[in-house]
Design an enzyme around this catalytic site. Sequence first.
Site, PDB file in Angstrom:
ATOM      1  N   SER A 219       9.790   9.977  -0.939  1.00 49.07           N
ATOM      2  CA  SER A 219      10.739   8.852  -1.851  1.00 49.07           C
ATOM      3  C   SER A 219      11.088   7.802  -0.681  1.00 49.07           C
ATOM      4  CB  SER A 219      11.498   9.487  -2.719  1.00 49.07           C
ATOM      5  OG  SER A 219      12.640  10.104  -2.045  1.00 49.07           O
TER       6      SER A 219
ATOM      7  N   GLU B 211      -5.552 -11.119  -8.268  1.00 47.71           N
ATOM      8  CA  GLU B 211      -6.230 -11.081  -7.698  1.00 47.71           C
ATOM      9  C   GLU B 211      -7.528 -12.626  -8.567  1.00 47.71           C
ATOM     10  OE1 GLU B 211      -9.850  -8.667  -9.016  1.00 47.71           O
ATOM     11  OE2 GLU B 211     -11.435  -9.525  -7.482  1.00 47.71           O
ATOM     12  N   ILE B 212      -7.833 -13.015  -7.294  1.00 44.10           N
ATOM     13  CA  ILE B 212      -8.958 -14.503  -8.285  1.00 44.10           C
ATOM     14  C   ILE B 212      -9.583 -14.562  -9.546  1.00 44.10           C
ATOM     15  CG2 ILE B 212     -10.329 -14.465  -6.921  1.00 44.10           C
ATOM     16  CD1 ILE B 212     -10.435 -17.536  -5.971  1.00 44.10           C
TER      17      ILE B 212
ATOM     18  N   ARG C   3      -9.194   5.693   3.539  1.00 44.16           N
ATOM     19  CA  ARG C   3      -9.744   4.762   3.906  1.00 44.16           C
ATOM     20  C   ARG C   3     -10.090   4.561   5.594  1.00 44.16           C
ATOM     21  NH1 ARG C   3     -12.496   4.969  -0.566  1.00 44.16           N
ATOM     22  NH2 ARG C   3     -11.773   4.772  -2.502  1.00 44.16           N
TER      23      ARG C   3
ATOM     24  N   HIS D 209      -7.201   2.313  -5.396  1.00 44.00           N
ATOM     25  CA  HIS D 209      -5.486   3.792  -5.862  1.00 44.00           C
ATOM     26  C   HIS D 209      -4.771   2.353  -6.523  1.00 44.00           C
ATOM     27  CE1 HIS D 209      -7.473   5.194  -1.848  1.00 44.00           C
ATOM     28  NE2 HIS D 209      -8.197   4.759  -1.663  1.00 44.00           N
TER      29      HIS D 209
HETATM   30  C1  LIG Z   1     -14.991   8.835   0.683  1.00 46.93           C
HETATM   31  C2  LIG Z   1     -14.500   8.756  -1.230  1.00 46.93           C
HETATM   32  C3  LIG Z   1     -15.160   8.875  -1.523  1.00 46.93           C
HETATM   33  C4  LIG Z   1     -14.835   8.912  -3.368  1.00 46.93           C
HETATM   34  N1  LIG Z   1     -16.385   8.877  -4.401  1.00 46.93           N
HETATM   35  C5  LIG Z   1     -15.772   8.348  -5.544  1.00 46.93           C
HETATM   36  C6  LIG Z   1     -17.220   8.208  -6.265  1.00 46.93           C
HETATM   37  O1  LIG Z   1     -17.849   9.037  -6.012  1.00 46.93           O
HETATM   38  N2  LIG Z   1     -17.104   7.806  -7.210  1.00 46.93           N
HETATM   39  C7  LIG Z   1     -15.480   7.761  -7.571  1.00 46.93           C
HETATM   40  O2  LIG Z   1     -15.221   7.692  -8.736  1.00 46.93           O
HETATM   41  N3  LIG Z   1     -14.595   7.369  -7.399  1.00 46.93           N
HETATM   42  C8  LIG Z   1     -14.230   7.669  -5.532  1.00 46.93           C
HETATM   43  N4  LIG Z   1     -13.801   8.136  -4.253  1.00 46.93           N
HETATM   44  C9  LIG Z   1     -12.205   7.341  -5.225  1.00 46.93           C
HETATM   45  C10 LIG Z   1     -10.971   8.283  -5.125  1.00 46.93           C
HETATM   46  O3  LIG Z   1     -11.239  10.107  -6.250  1.00 46.93           O
HETATM   47  C11 LIG Z   1      -9.647   8.488  -5.337  1.00 46.93           C
HETATM   48  O4  LIG Z   1     -10.088   7.548  -7.188  1.00 46.93           O
HETATM   49  C12 LIG Z   1      -9.491   6.972  -4.921  1.00 46.93           C
HETATM   50  O5  LIG Z   1      -9.344   7.523  -3.460  1.00 46.93           O
HETATM   51  C13 LIG Z   1      -7.836   6.569  -5.033  1.00 46.93           C
HETATM   52  O6  LIG Z   1      -6.966   8.052  -4.946  1.00 46.93           O
HETATM   53  P1  LIG Z   1      -6.019   8.131  -5.654  1.00 46.93           P
HETATM   54  O7  LIG Z   1      -5.921   8.829  -6.972  1.00 46.93           O
HETATM   55  O8  LIG Z   1      -5.288   9.569  -4.839  1.00 46.93           O
HETATM   56  O9  LIG Z   1      -4.590   7.194  -5.545  1.00 46.93           O
HETATM   57  P2  LIG Z   1      -3.830   6.378  -6.034  1.00 46.93           P
HETATM   58  O10 LIG Z   1      -4.674   5.763  -7.752  1.00 46.93           O
HETATM   59  O11 LIG Z   1      -3.295   5.317  -5.067  1.00 46.93           O
HETATM   60  O12 LIG Z   1      -3.108   7.254  -6.561  1.00 46.93           O
HETATM   61  C14 LIG Z   1      -1.816   7.711  -5.826  1.00 46.93           C
HETATM   62  C15 LIG Z   1      -2.085   9.589  -6.490  1.00 46.93           C
HETATM   63  O13 LIG Z   1      -0.646   8.947  -7.281  1.00 46.93           O
HETATM   64  C16 LIG Z   1      -0.524   9.976  -9.162  1.00 46.93           C
HETATM   65  N5  LIG Z   1      -1.550   8.799  -9.563  1.00 46.93           N
HETATM   66  C17 LIG Z   1      -1.466   7.339  -9.945  1.00 46.93           C
HETATM   67  N6  LIG Z   1      -1.295   7.408 -11.118  1.00 46.93           N
HETATM   68  C18 LIG Z   1      -1.698   8.090 -11.686  1.00 46.93           C
HETATM   69  C19 LIG Z   1      -1.843   8.399 -13.331  1.00 46.93           C
HETATM   70  N7  LIG Z   1      -1.780   7.046 -14.075  1.00 46.93           N
HETATM   71  N8  LIG Z   1      -1.662   9.613 -13.691  1.00 46.93           N
HETATM   72  C20 LIG Z   1      -1.067  10.610 -12.977  1.00 46.93           C
HETATM   73  N9  LIG Z   1      -1.549  10.739 -11.594  1.00 46.93           N
HETATM   74  C21 LIG Z   1      -1.283   9.604 -11.145  1.00 46.93           C
HETATM   75  C22 LIG Z   1      -1.661  10.836  -8.582  1.00 46.93           C
HETATM   76  O14 LIG Z   1      -1.356  11.802  -7.422  1.00 46.93           O
HETATM   77  C23 LIG Z   1      -2.768  10.235  -7.086  1.00 46.93           C
HETATM   78  O15 LIG Z   1      -2.942  11.055  -6.145  1.00 46.93           O
HETATM   79  C24 LIG Z   1     -14.033   8.260  -3.641  1.00 46.93           C
HETATM   80  C25 LIG Z   1     -12.775   7.188  -2.253  1.00 46.93           C
HETATM   81  C26 LIG Z   1     -12.815   8.597  -1.237  1.00 46.93           C
HETATM   82  C27 LIG Z   1     -11.872   8.212  -0.537  1.00 46.93           C
END
Ligand SMILES: Cc1cc2nc3c(=O)[nH]c(=O)nc-3n(C[C@H](O)[C@H](O)[C@H](O)COP(=O)(O)OP(=O)(O)OC[C@H]3O[C@@H](n4cnc5c(N)ncnc54)[C@H](O)[C@@H]3O)c2cc1C
Length: 275
Positions: free
Chosen positions: A69, A100-101, A200, A93
């Site tokens: 935090s 966005e534009i 990333r 993310h």
């Molecule tokens: C190499 C790579 C390949 C990928 N390939 C695919 C693919 O083929 N298809 C596809 O669809 N996606 C793909 N992704 C996207 C991936 O599945 C994630 O959606 C993306 O990396 C965002 O991650 P995140 O959810 O941890 O991030 P964030 O959205 O930033 O969230 C961070 C953390 O916050 C929490 N959080 C955020 N929002 C919420 C919510 N509303 N409720 C509960 N908890 C929440 C979760 O704990 C989450 O881990 C890929 C990503 C990578 C890096």
Amino acid sequence: MAHSISPEAEKILDKKFKVLNKGFVRLVDYLGNDSRIVQSARVSYGSGTKTFREDKGLINYLLRNDHTSPFEQVVFTFHIKLPIFVARQWIRHRTARVNEISGRYSVMNSEFYIPAKKDIAFQSEDNKQGRATDAVSPAMMKKVLDNLVDIQDKSYGAYEKMIGDNIARELARINLPLSLYTEWYWQIDLHNLLRFLALRLDAHAQMEIRAYAQVLENIGRTVCPIAFDAFDEHILHSVRLSRSETSALRNIIKGKDTGLDEKQMGRLKGKLDIK
Ligand SMILES: Cc1cc2nc3c(=O)[nH]c(=O)nc-3n(C[C@H](O)[C@H](O)[C@H](O)COP(=O)(O)OP(=O)(O)OC[C@H]3O[C@@H](n4cnc5c(N)ncnc54)[C@H](O)[C@@H]3O)c2cc1C
């Protein structure tokens, strides 16, 4: 308590850092820096910044122990120009604020991503989401580039015609390709920026989004150099081991058999970057 200023970040505020052929990242503003992390972590004890060494130790301690935090107290606002296919990966993310534009409001510029020749590659056979390292002939590179440019030109030409005929912008744009550049303001806190970067900057991420992540990392480092060094140490260059992998390492140290089969061993070596 003093407003936090990072001298290195002040020097690059508003500067556009070029990414890909036409994109950029620009740091619009930032709130807080390494000092803010330690101030907020120490608030419960009523003491602020101590020596550099103690601050560094505290930031490393916090990151190492997932005490995240205080990192949310640092906020960045970036202006980013990026191809739509990169934006589609980026927007997954969810923990950022985006504006966005609007292609409904503005006429989109004729600006498209065209890969550099060195980035044109065949499909990888062992990584379904990646590129192979085999050489691509100059003739094939030309074919790919001609094909991309041809479709971009045709699709933008059709768009321009519709705009000229006063067709609604929100409709005229629907056939524009994913290689078109878009722009947005992206605001994110340090904790979530580090999460974004861990995913990333990784070799599994697509090269084009990695190029942006690299620039974001360099910019972030100007704002909070200690936190980014801690990120390098505890997150970016660390590896996550499964229970059997941990057990195998324990066995190796004790001079025992790893207990892993060939495939598992290959995966462990891959994680540890052992050829
Ligand atoms: C190499 C790579 C390949 C990928 N390939 C695919 C693919 O083929 N298809 C596809 O669809 N996606 C793909 N992704 C996207 C991936 O599945 C994630 O959606 C993306 O990396 C965002 O991650 P995140 O959810 O941890 O991030 P964030 O959205 O930033 O969230 C961070 C953390 O916050 C929490 N959080 C955020 N929002 C919420 C919510 N509303 N409720 C509960 N908890 C929440 C979760 O704990 C989450 O881990 C890929 C990503 C990578 C890096």
